[in-house]
Scaffold this active site. Sequence first.
Site, short mmCIF file in Angstrom:
data_model
loop_
_atom_site.label_atom_id
_atom_site.label_comp_id
_atom_site.label_asym_id
_atom_site.label_seq_id
_atom_site.Cartn_x
_atom_site.Cartn_y
_atom_site.Cartn_z
CG HIS A 75 -0.29 0.07 2.54
ND1 HIS A 75 0.05 1.26 3.15
CD2 HIS A 75 0.11 -0.90 3.41
CE1 HIS A 75 0.61 1.01 4.33
NE2 HIS A 75 0.66 -0.28 4.51
CB CYS B 275 1.06 -3.91 5.37
SG CYS B 275 -0.44 -4.86 5.76
#
Length: 537
Positions: A429, A448
């Site tokens: 992301h 992440c």
Amino acid sequence: MLVFGVHNRLRFEMLAAAVFFLSCLIAAPAVGAQDVAFKQAVAEAAARDQDIAAFYQANAYDGIWTGSGRDRARRAALIEALDAASTHGLPAARYDLPGLQAKMKAARSARDLGLVEVEMSRVFLKYARDIQTGVLVPGRVDDAIVRQVPYRDRGSYLVNFVKSSPKGFFRALAPTTPEYAGLMKEKLRLEGVLAQGGWGQTAPSQTLKPGATGAAVVALRDRLVRMGYMKRNPGQTYDATMTAAVQRFQRDHGLAQDGVAGPGTLREVNTSMQARLQSVIVAMERERWLNQERGARHIEVNLTDFSAKIIDNGKVTFQTRSVIGHREAARQSPEFSDVMEFMVINPSWYVPRSIVTKEYLPELQKDPNAVNHIEITDRQGRQIDRAAVDFTQFTARTFPFAMRQPPSRGNALGLVKFMFPNRHNIYLHDTPAKSLFARETRAYSHGCIRLADPFDFAYALLAKQTNDPEGLFQAKLATGKEQQVNLKEPVPVHIIYRTAFVDPKGKVEFRRDVYGRDGRIWDALSKAGVVLQAVQG
């Protein structure tokens, strides 16, 4: 009544079948006593391993190693492969080639040959699986390595081997990737240099800058010469030639290329050749764990390199810097493979439960208006009134609410996230924290993978399905609302961890062991019997 486990029952059934078959052979006058003795020995020895037993039962207990003709070629190919096991960073002692050869030489009777026959198949199976899919089981070494190793059916090795060219079969077992070939080449090179004395004395730990002179500069120069970054010269000054050599070294080791030999650079310069050799051997083991088709187009995230790449037909077509999970055990990014299916533009951030209870709940208990950029929602997704809730009554276990950050430029996920749904809740992301990408070591996230150039990454992915990827993306972004864009052709994603890897020019680069995983893998390989060796050229 006796109750057998599944494994024992299968062994019992195999042995019973073998005994019945052999009783028929013994009663048949056309079969010689030597042949019967051989087959009986094979049946008895094979019964200890259900895969070997099944193979020999289907093969009428005939040998594949101990006869003449093709058996001789198979024996030779097996001995050659086992003899070269250490070249692949495998534990040669595990296969005990000298012991196997001694048993072959000592065999005098048909029964002896039958026992040797099965022993050769046993060693063959062990070697075949080790070289194709690795010596270790990844998750037993570190539970953050959740890679699904593509194990082959053990029995298929024997079945396919007898149908193949023996040497060709062995050549095809190890990974055939340029990465594996490059790592093996580097392993042999390092072993050769190690046999000649290695890289010599380490350099002093003091920071050295262009213009410096003296003994410390000479020591650094000599080390760089031995490592192949400079040509030998009598200079004692940190001149432009040495600065360029230091920059090349920094590039090959993932360091800021400022040409200054500071503490970080000197730690890498002084890392022993043995440690680098260990990194290469570990990388070869890791390559065996991933010995499968990775996709004509795929995404590779190398955690230690802090990078994310799109690879098309073996060539890197896009690359960006990344931020990975923090070194803290609970926040480390795991290693696994999955398939990217879609991207979400203007994403909401649904805060993971662990962050809600460990980080945000304590703040809310002190001040109900804390983290007010994030909505608190009930189980139906409705936003609650913070002022109406006494947060001090809840524990991490009883807290009944969820938390969500709506789409915005300040959203923790930035303006786009790339989804490959997985049980680890890991994805790629954007991020509003752009300053982190300027740092040399980038381990700051909750697990992440954050991308430095997420828009360009999206354009590269969408280019396969539209003539105007940027226009499509920007139109969705301009709505300010959450938008899902599916990838018409899902893309495999491989999150890997390589402290040694081959660059596009075939040169091996090294990175730091951010999470200490490669150190644990080396310890496990060492316990399994893998040893470092120096090889005379």
